[in-house]
Scaffold this motif. Sequence first.
Motif, short mmCIF file in Angstrom:
data_model
loop_
_atom_site.label_atom_id
_atom_site.label_comp_id
_atom_site.label_asym_id
_atom_site.label_seq_id
_atom_site.Cartn_x
_atom_site.Cartn_y
_atom_site.Cartn_z
N ALA A 37 0.86 -1.18 0.00
CA ALA A 37 0.00 0.00 0.00
C ALA A 37 0.90 1.24 0.00
O ALA A 37 1.98 1.22 0.59
N PRO A 38 0.48 2.29 -0.69
CA PRO A 38 1.33 3.49 -0.79
C PRO A 38 1.28 4.35 0.48
O PRO A 38 0.94 5.52 0.44
N THR A 39 1.64 3.72 1.57
CA THR A 39 1.70 4.40 2.86
C THR A 39 3.00 4.00 3.55
O THR A 39 3.58 2.96 3.21
N PRO A 40 3.44 4.78 4.51
CA PRO A 40 4.65 4.37 5.24
C PRO A 40 4.50 2.98 5.87
O PRO A 40 5.42 2.16 5.79
N ALA A 41 3.35 2.71 6.46
CA ALA A 41 3.14 1.41 7.09
C ALA A 41 3.12 0.30 6.04
O ALA A 41 3.67 -0.79 6.27
N GLY A 42 2.50 0.55 4.89
CA GLY A 42 2.46 -0.45 3.83
C GLY A 42 3.83 -0.78 3.30
O GLY A 42 4.19 -1.95 3.12
N LEU A 43 4.63 0.23 3.05
CA LEU A 43 6.00 0.01 2.56
C LEU A 43 6.85 -0.68 3.60
O LEU A 43 7.62 -1.58 3.27
N ALA A 44 6.70 -0.29 4.87
CA ALA A 44 7.47 -0.94 5.94
C ALA A 44 7.10 -2.41 6.04
O ALA A 44 7.98 -3.27 6.20
N GLY A 45 5.82 -2.71 5.91
CA GLY A 45 5.37 -4.10 5.97
C GLY A 45 5.92 -4.94 4.83
O GLY A 45 6.36 -6.08 5.03
N ALA A 46 5.92 -4.39 3.64
CA ALA A 46 6.44 -5.12 2.48
C ALA A 46 7.95 -5.32 2.60
O ALA A 46 8.47 -6.39 2.24
N GLN A 47 8.65 -4.31 3.10
CA GLN A 47 10.09 -4.46 3.30
C GLN A 47 10.38 -5.53 4.34
O GLN A 47 11.29 -6.36 4.17
N ALA A 48 9.61 -5.54 5.41
CA ALA A 48 9.80 -6.55 6.45
C ALA A 48 9.52 -7.94 5.90
O ALA A 48 10.25 -8.89 6.19
N GLN A 49 8.49 -8.06 5.08
CA GLN A 49 8.17 -9.35 4.46
C GLN A 49 9.34 -9.84 3.60
O GLN A 49 9.71 -11.01 3.66
N ALA A 50 9.91 -8.95 2.82
CA ALA A 50 11.04 -9.33 1.95
C ALA A 50 12.26 -9.74 2.78
O ALA A 50 12.94 -10.71 2.45
N LEU A 51 12.50 -9.02 3.87
CA LEU A 51 13.66 -9.33 4.71
C LEU A 51 13.45 -10.58 5.56
O LEU A 51 14.40 -11.31 5.83
N ASP A 52 12.20 -10.83 5.97
CA ASP A 52 11.90 -11.98 6.83
C ASP A 52 11.89 -13.30 6.08
O ASP A 52 11.99 -14.36 6.69
#
Length: 109
Positions: A37-52
């Motif tokens: 989602a184009p929000t700070p929380a959305g981007l943070a979540g997607a980055q965490a998913q990629a890193l996890d």
Amino acid sequence: ITPLKIYTYMAAGRPIVATDLPTHTAVLDHTCAFLAAPTPAGLAGAQAQALDDPAAAALRGVAARARVAERHSYARFKAGMAELYAHIPGWAACSAVQPLTPVPLRRGL
């Protein structure tokens, strides 16, 4: 319009985190990128998913590289343009003309 940098990222075969907006989803989907989602929380979540999940991230990077090679390469672009020009009356006669040979520039002129 998809930013040109997306194609470079895809060709690199690295995991991509992008916003889930038409500008990116015209080229990317959840099989080859982490869409957020184009929000700070959305981007943070997607980055965490990629890193996890490094294995999933690597698979999406490989899928992105395959997709750009298959659908967005220079060869595919040329084939698409040839297909387009084939519909222009008289184009076949024009396409037989050879391009000019570039002349090297001389310094000091």
